[in-house]
Design a protein around this motif. Structure first.
Motif, mmCIF file in Angstrom:
data_model
loop_
_atom_site.group_PDB
_atom_site.id
_atom_site.type_symbol
_atom_site.label_atom_id
_atom_site.label_comp_id
_atom_site.label_asym_id
_atom_site.label_seq_id
_atom_site.Cartn_x
_atom_site.Cartn_y
_atom_site.Cartn_z
ATOM 1 N N GLU A 33 31.727 17.302 52.173
ATOM 2 C CA GLU A 33 31.903 18.591 52.844
ATOM 3 C C GLU A 33 32.866 19.485 52.067
ATOM 4 O O GLU A 33 32.615 20.686 51.887
ATOM 5 C CB GLU A 33 32.437 18.391 54.265
ATOM 6 C CG GLU A 33 31.452 17.766 55.231
ATOM 7 C CD GLU A 33 32.054 17.559 56.605
ATOM 8 O OE1 GLU A 33 31.629 18.254 57.547
ATOM 9 O OE2 GLU A 33 32.971 16.718 56.747
ATOM 10 N N SER A 36 31.999 23.077 50.365
ATOM 11 C CA SER A 36 32.760 24.261 50.749
ATOM 12 C C SER A 36 33.474 24.869 49.550
ATOM 13 O O SER A 36 33.496 26.099 49.376
ATOM 14 C CB SER A 36 33.790 23.895 51.828
ATOM 15 O OG SER A 36 33.153 23.535 53.023
ATOM 16 N N GLU A 70 24.143 23.715 50.814
ATOM 17 C CA GLU A 70 25.041 22.650 50.443
ATOM 18 C C GLU A 70 24.371 21.708 49.436
ATOM 19 O O GLU A 70 23.167 21.604 49.355
ATOM 20 C CB GLU A 70 25.468 21.860 51.687
ATOM 21 C CG GLU A 70 26.209 22.694 52.725
ATOM 22 C CD GLU A 70 26.670 21.841 53.891
ATOM 23 O OE1 GLU A 70 26.426 20.616 53.849
ATOM 24 O OE2 GLU A 70 27.251 22.394 54.833
ATOM 25 N N ARG A 129 38.594 25.149 54.866
ATOM 26 C CA ARG A 129 38.438 23.810 54.287
ATOM 27 C C ARG A 129 39.075 23.699 52.909
ATOM 28 O O ARG A 129 39.496 22.626 52.491
ATOM 29 C CB ARG A 129 36.953 23.460 54.210
ATOM 30 C CG ARG A 129 36.252 23.391 55.574
ATOM 31 C CD ARG A 129 34.824 22.910 55.448
ATOM 32 N NE ARG A 129 34.133 22.943 56.724
ATOM 33 C CZ ARG A 129 33.216 23.837 57.056
ATOM 34 N NH1 ARG A 129 32.889 24.786 56.191
ATOM 35 N NH2 ARG A 129 32.626 23.794 58.227
ATOM 36 N N ASP A 186 34.706 28.067 55.040
ATOM 37 C CA ASP A 186 34.937 27.499 53.722
ATOM 38 C C ASP A 186 36.371 27.739 53.272
ATOM 39 O O ASP A 186 36.993 26.881 52.639
ATOM 40 C CB ASP A 186 33.959 28.119 52.710
ATOM 41 C CG ASP A 186 32.537 27.615 52.909
ATOM 42 O OD1 ASP A 186 32.364 26.515 53.463
ATOM 43 O OD2 ASP A 186 31.601 28.337 52.508
#
Length: 789
Positions: A656, A660, A735, A642, A639
């Motif tokens: 995504e 993250s 998520e 990202r 994470d």
């Protein structure tokens, strides 16, 4: 050698066509849940580089590296080749194959180095018995010089013990013969002057001169007595009685041989102990011959089994076996020597008793007591007792010794009476005694005196040898203690880096003086010194064991700087995120010169390692395992990657990135609210989330004069994107889809990245924390990032 890549095939869950793993300049970090094949990478590297595997903590029936290393689907033997560079030259090491000569030194160091750490090793060191802990540490101590000297002196002491036991047996035997010949009481001291006095009494009683001049020449006196006896009334019966009396006087008591038997049994026990501690019982001379042959031979194929020969690995194993079997060899030699002494003594005694029994039977006197037959049976057993049966039936043999204990004085008195009864007369009896006394003074007494001197000399030699052995042991223990102190000091330094300010651990290793090879581990817990298991939590035990392992590795490298590799197999199970960050920082600061291959099932630890260790490592992630495909590679980015890496972020979807950023923001808020002591609403039914933590934290960040002045825009940016935060709704546990636009997600991620960079030190990767002395001073672990008045 600096590792660059590894090819693994058909080895413990890894199939034949698995991809090559790259190892960067600093090493390799592998993340994956349990059961996906992470440890197989460590297994392959260790077995290839070290030549052995520590996968199994102890031997198990039917399960060992040879049986467990092949892939379950088969396809051929396990294969692993490690590629790297040594002094600018490409090198390769293949499992089970002979390496290039250039790698001999590097691999030789690897064969004895402590560079692999597995979970079971941590607590095995902490909770081991003192003797077992010493054995774990001993390979690192490099005590070959001390050990060789000690073993040599132990062999000298053992040999002197055997010689002393044999000499004592001969002293006791001669002493008994003298007592029986001269009719002394059992507790009377055997002194030549006393014996000469008894001879004078017998000579005077027989009407012969007994001056000092008469006794000075024993050979002349013996001839004179023989002449006197030939002139006395004589017949064959009286002569036979005299012979049997002399035989009775020469008999050895069973109790004398019992002492020799017990010495031999003690040697047998010592051999049993040595055999149990040795990995194999292959004869030492065979091992040495095998080592010498391999050292001089160049064949690549074994002439017996026609398998390939890895000289370096085999020589290392043979040297280990030889070291183990040296103790067996010493114990075997001692047993053989003492058994030989017992055989000879028993054989001589058996012959004497058999001859006496046979001759006694011709005298027509009362039958001998049963003890004489028991003695013949016992001595016959002892003179052929094989080493393999020593210790078996010991209780029966001890009982046989008791039954075989005879006192010939009764038989000697009966013979004297018989001589007088058949006309020998008192004078002949005295002449016979005098002749026996002279014979004893000519042979048995000088032998007794010389053997006593020999015993005294051996005793002094043994005392000196034992003192030298004790000094050598003390010197080794002192050397070990100094090394142990260095290990403990360094381990405590590492422990303080992981647990700063806790003040609960001052561990130490203590070599026990009362035993030959034993080491205690203790630690201080709030003023109480005790074994760590008594007070420490699982997490503290984990880090304590890890710190000792790292300390040993650090000191090993100081002694052998050519080998710098660490393999760490998923060792942390009970350590929280803050301590994991410090462990990552410890690896970075203290082992920057090492290549590290580390596998972990812990996603947070993996993320912390990426944040702290940086780009010098190859980071890979395993998602699952398949019996045909093996470990499945997945996206290794975290994470943090990202959120903070613009290039990586551009390759991901906004869903995504949103997930993250939400998870990472929540993780960051948990750390900041705790370390900056932010008051947040109490929750009893569910965990804190972004909505419960951010408002109060944002207010505190904005109020701080230094931080607010420098980073108020970051706080405002995150406040202005509050609706994006709420829409993200992603927590640590999973998520969630984001309905917001990519631009909005990007702005939110930018704010989270900016907050992370503003509150987390690049050098030590720790979040700033309020000072205990002044809450307005915020600083990281190394104080390079600081906000304060």
């Amino acid at each position: 050698m600096r590792l660059e890549r590894v090819d693994i095939s058909r080895l413990r869950g890894i199939p034949g066509d698995w991809p090559t793993l790259k190892i960067k300049e600093k090493g390799l970090i592998v993340y994956g849940p349990n059961g996906v094949g992470k440890s197989s990478i460590i297994d392959a590297l260790e077995a290839t580089i070290k030549g052995t595997s520590s996968l199994f903590a102890r031997p198990r029936v039917g399960v060992n590296w040879d049986t467990a290393s092949p892939h379950v689907k088969g396809g051929g033997p396990p294969s692993c080749t490690v590629h790297g560079m040594l002094e600018g030259k490409p090198q390769a090491v293949t499992l089970g194959s002979t390496p290039a000569s250039d790698l001999a030194g590097w691999l030789g160091t690897a064969s004895t180095a402590s560079f692999v750490l597995r979970r079971y090793m941590l607590l095995q060191f902490v909770d081991a018995e003192p003797k077992d802990r010493y054995e774990q540490v001993e390979p690192f101590l490099n005590l070959a010089t001390f050990s060789d000297l000690e073993r040599g002196l132990e062999a000298v002491v053992a040999d002197l013990d055997t010689r002393l036991a044999d000499a004592n047996t001969r002293v006791a035997t001669n002493s008994q013969v003298i007592r029986q010949t001269f009719g002394l009481q059992r507790d009377a001291i055997v002194q030549p002057a006393t014996l000469v006095g008894l001879l004078q009494e017998r000579l005077i009683g027989a009407g012969l001169s007994a001056t000092e001049d008469d006794i000075a020449d024993l050979a002349k006196l013996a001839d004179a007595l023989a002449g006197e006896l030939s002139g006395e009334i004589s017949n064959q019966k009286i002569g036979t009685l005299g012979v049997v009396k002399h035989q009775a006087q020469q008999l050895t008591s069973a109790s004398i041989l019992l002492a020799l038997y017990n010495q031999m049994r003690a040697a047998a026990v010592a051999l049993t102990v040595a055999l149990r501690s040795a990995a194999q019982t292959i004869p030492l001379d065979l091992l040495v011959r095998a080592r010498d042959h391999l050292g001089s031979a160049s064949e690549d194929i074994c002439p017996i089994c026609e398998q390939s020969v890895d000289h370096a690995v085999l020589l290392a194993k043979l040297n280990d076996r030889i070291k183990e079997n040296e103790a067996v060899g010493l114990a075997t030699s001692t047993l053989d020597q003492r058994l030989d002494a017992l055989h000879k003594a028993a054989s001589k005694a058996c012959v004497a008793y058999v001859s006496f029994k046979n001759n006694w039977g011709q005298l027509g006197l009362d039958p001998l007591p049963p003890c004489y037959a028991e003695a013949v049976a016992l001595f016959g057993t002892l003179e052929v007792l094989p080493a393999a049966l020593v210790g078996e039936g010991a209780e029966d043999l001890e009982a046989a010794f008791a039954r075989a204990e005879c006192d010939p004085s009764t038989q000697i008195a009966a013979i004297d009476q018989a001589i007088v009864a058949i006309g020998g007369g008192d004078r002949r009896a005295r002449l016979n005694d005098a002749a026996s006394y002279v014979s004893s003074l000519q042979s048995t007494v000088p032998t007794y005196v010389n053997t006593e001197r020999e015993t005294s000399a051996i005793s002094k030699q043994r005392l000196l040898a034992e003192k030298l052995r004790a000094h050598a042991e003390t010197a080794r223990k002192n050397a070990v203690q100094k090394i142990a102190d260095r290990v403990a000091d360094l381990a405590n330094t590492f422990y303080d880096l992981v647990h700063p300010g806790e003040g609960i651990a001052t561990a130490k290793l203590t070599v026990r003086q009362s035993t030959a090879a034993s080491m205690l581990l203790s630690a201080t817990f709030h003023g109480q010194e005790a074994p760590p298991l008594k007070y420490y939590s699982e997490g503290h035990l984990d880090t304590l064991g890890l710190c000792f392992f790292l300390a040993i590795r650090k000191l090993e490298v100081a002694a052998s700087p050519t080998f710098k590799l660490l393999l760490i197999d998923d060792v942390l199970h009970s350590v929280d995120a803050e301590h994991r960050t410090r462990l990552a920082a410890l690896l970075k600061s203290q082992f920057a010169d090492h290549q590290i291959v580390l596998v972990t099932h812990d996603k947070n630890f993996y993320d912390r390692l990426k944040a702290v260790l940086g780009s010098g490592y190859n980071y890979i992630a395993l998602s699952s395992w398949d019996v045909d495909l093996g470990p499945r590679l997945s996206d290794p980015s975290s994470d943090l990657d990202r959120v903070t890496d613009a290039k990586l972020r551009a390759s991901k979807s906004h869903d995504e990135i949103a997930a993250s950023a939400g998870r990472f923001f929540e993780w960051l808020l948990k750390g900041l609210t705790e370390r900056l002591q932010v008051a947040i609403p109490a929750r009893f039914t569910h965990d804190h989330d972004i909505g419960s933590m951010w408002p109060n934290l944002a207010a505190k960040l904005g109020r701080h004069k230094v931080f607010g002045a420098a980073h108020l825009s970051v706080v405002k940016q995150l406040n202005e994107n509050g609706w994006v935060r709420n829409k993200v709704g992603a927590h640590d546990s999973g998520e969630a889809a984001s309905p917001v636009t990519p631009q909005e997600v990007s702005e939110f991620a930018d704010g989270v990245a900016a907050l992370y960079k503003a509150t987390t030190c690049e050098a030590c990767a720790t979040i700033v924390q309020s000072s205990k002395d002044n809450r307005d001073i915020w600083r990281c672990g190394c104080s390079k990032l600081q906000y304060g008045p």
